[in-house]
Design an enzyme around this catalytic site. Sequence first.
Site, PDB file in Angstrom:
ATOM      1  N   HIS A   1      50.668  48.473  27.205  1.00 14.54           N
ATOM      2  CA  HIS A   1      52.178  49.147  27.173  1.00 14.54           C
ATOM      3  C   HIS A   1      52.007  50.536  27.996  1.00 14.54           C
ATOM      4  CE1 HIS A   1      53.680  47.128  23.281  1.00 14.54           C
ATOM      5  NE2 HIS A   1      53.707  46.189  24.356  1.00 14.54           N
TER       6      HIS A   1
ATOM      7  N   GLU B   1      51.159  20.837  47.369  1.00 14.65           N
ATOM      8  CA  GLU B   1      49.634  21.712  47.552  1.00 14.65           C
ATOM      9  C   GLU B   1      48.581  20.749  48.172  1.00 14.65           C
ATOM     10  OE1 GLU B   1      48.779  24.086  44.286  1.00 14.65           O
ATOM     11  OE2 GLU B   1      49.250  22.520  42.880  1.00 14.65           O
TER      12      GLU B   1
ATOM     13  N   ASP C   1      46.777  26.570  47.739  1.00 14.20           N
ATOM     14  CA  ASP C   1      45.988  25.371  47.801  1.00 14.20           C
ATOM     15  C   ASP C   1      46.181  24.383  49.150  1.00 14.20           C
ATOM     16  OD1 ASP C   1      43.989  25.211  45.538  1.00 14.20           O
ATOM     17  OD2 ASP C   1      45.803  24.950  44.211  1.00 14.20           O
TER      18      ASP C   1
ATOM     19  N   CYS D   1      55.571  29.267  46.165  1.00 13.07           N
ATOM     20  CA  CYS D   1      55.007  29.921  45.150  1.00 13.07           C
ATOM     21  C   CYS D   1      53.649  30.463  45.492  1.00 13.07           C
ATOM     22  CB  CYS D   1      55.171  29.541  43.761  1.00 13.07           C
ATOM     23  SG  CYS D   1      54.372  27.939  43.662  1.00 13.07           S
TER      24      CYS D   1
HETATM   25  C1  PEP Z   1      48.866  27.553  45.017  1.00 14.28           C
HETATM   26  O1  PEP Z   1      48.096  26.897  45.304  1.00 14.28           O
HETATM   27  O2  PEP Z   1      49.735  28.120  46.167  1.00 14.28           O
HETATM   28  C2  PEP Z   1      49.657  27.780  43.855  1.00 14.28           C
HETATM   29  C3  PEP Z   1      50.672  28.738  43.574  1.00 14.28           C
HETATM   30  O3  PEP Z   1      48.967  27.578  42.703  1.00 14.28           O
HETATM   31  P1  PEP Z   1      47.746  28.575  42.440  1.00 14.28           P
HETATM   32  O4  PEP Z   1      47.207  29.639  43.130  1.00 14.28           O
HETATM   33  O5  PEP Z   1      47.631  28.824  40.895  1.00 14.28           O
HETATM   34  O6  PEP Z   1      46.264  27.433  42.448  1.00 14.28           O
HETATM   35 MG    MG Z   2      47.486  25.985  43.310  1.00 13.13          MG
END
Ligand code: PEP
Ligand code: MG
Length: 566
Positions: free
Chosen positions: A186, A428, A452, A499
């Site tokens: 916190h 990925e 990935d 992401c």
């Molecule tokens: C990725 O592979 O881009 C991803 C977001 O997953 P992680 O980094 O958790 O493998």
């Molecule tokens: Mg990944």
Amino acid sequence: MEKGIGASKGYGIGKVVVYRPADLSYTPRTGCDPETEKKRLTDALGRFLERNERLRERVRETAGDAAAEIITGHIMMLQDPYMSSEIEKQIDEGACAESAVESVCDLFIAMFSSVDDEMTRQRATDVSDIKQEMLGLLLGVRTVDLTDLPKDTVLVARELTPSMTACIDRECVVGFITELGSKTSHAAILARAMEIPAVLSVENAVELYADGQLVVVDGVRGEVVASPEEDTVARYMQLRLDFNASRAENAKFVGKETRTADGKRVELFANIGTPEDAENVLSNDGEGVGLFRTEFLFMDRSTMPSENEQFEAYKKALLILKGKPVIIRTLDIGGDKEIPYLGLEKEQNPFLGFRAIRYCLHNPEMYRAQLRALLRASAYGDLRIMIPLVTGVDELRQVRAMVAELMAELDEQVIPYRKDIPIGVMIETPAAVLVADRLAKEADFFSIGTNDLTGYTMAVDRGNAKVAYLYSAFSPAVLRSIRHVIQTARDAGIPVGMCGEAAADPMLIPLLVAFGLDEFSVTPTSVLATRKEISRWSKEEAERIAETVLSLDTEKQVVAELNKYA
Ligand code: PEP
Ligand code: MG
């Protein structure tokens, strides 16, 4: 130079004040008059509440609503009927108010500390904070006097409690250094909300630094430089200047929609690992969660979280996000993410092995529990399910079949869930890129996992330093894959996000705008900088750059070209 955890970014340059807690020792009394002790307790409680309500308002003004909630948590904890009835019970048995408060708080601290869960352990720190404050009030000792610190103070303490942090004047304190605490404690959340640089978990900090000593708190790298030379101070002053300028620039984007320079709206989400991180999404102005890495719920413990535990965690994130989209990825273990109690065999090529969706589909009991928890939680907000490491439609179909079975089960049990829950896939693997058109027919959305995808496309192990020079999202092969996936999703009319870390890379952003990415998901602290970068590019300008970039042969050329616009 000492290393710690950079829990709040920025650079603080100032003189040390070591915080030494007040003496709260007392001689426990027995055979006391319960009425007198209860009156003392009620008086102290009244002052506690009054003080904390004032503190809460102050925190709300200086650090915002989410930070103020931490103080509300303290107030509620002390008003917890079980806690207060236990304290009164001890007083009825003849204990003095001090020992009744102390022993009941210690009981709660022991209980919370024994649980193998970061959030519950955090509550132990909260109770310890409450105990100190209540004892101070009962003994008439001022426990914390941090309201009157000299200008440019770097506060060094064993632990920073929320009540200490909250009464600090941010005009005077330029940095925090502590021996205990993590990014999610916190105190760290408050430090971030108050924009005070903090380095936590510095071993022996209280012994290491002396009152009045000049130090630099580097909250970006998680380092402390003690008694720096003049040129080091000058370097950090420049870094601080640049950092503050870019923070001020980013602040202009708070509360704004994310739009390209020619007005196209895109979504800007954030990545999280625990439900508590969801607070960070909101405090950084994220518009939703684009990736909830559920494996963190399975790590750092000795048994699998039950369906119910998972349900509570997902529900919590959804409630915090108050109806904003929350994309939750099903368990992605294996590769670099080990979970000892699953007893996975050592493999020669763990990144190419029994991981993520492959593991889940071979462990249907475990996977069903996660999917059921997700479905149940979907009644509390805009939950979307995402499958990691997909290589073809077969995996997606198997998940859909399981979800359909579970939905029928929930219908029978009259348990609510979101009937039209979107199920998307992460892109990925090169296989998923190549069959993106097929996947797009059956998936509700795509999210490109560049971390990935870069490794698998370039055939580079994410952790091998010798081939790290090949690991780049700017490699023509990776760029072509990204463009192809976005185009395929657009042709099929399904939303496509990204992401992986590359989504926040300012050099890649013009290309993503050109390709037509719908949603960016970045670490919460990169939200504003990403919104700013997106706003720099119109589709036309971005397309012009993309055309040049895609005509280039090598990664080096691509980087050199994009550097011109950075
Ligand atoms: C990725 O592979 O881009 C991803 C977001 O997953 P992680 O980094 O958790 O493998
Ligand atoms: Mg990944």
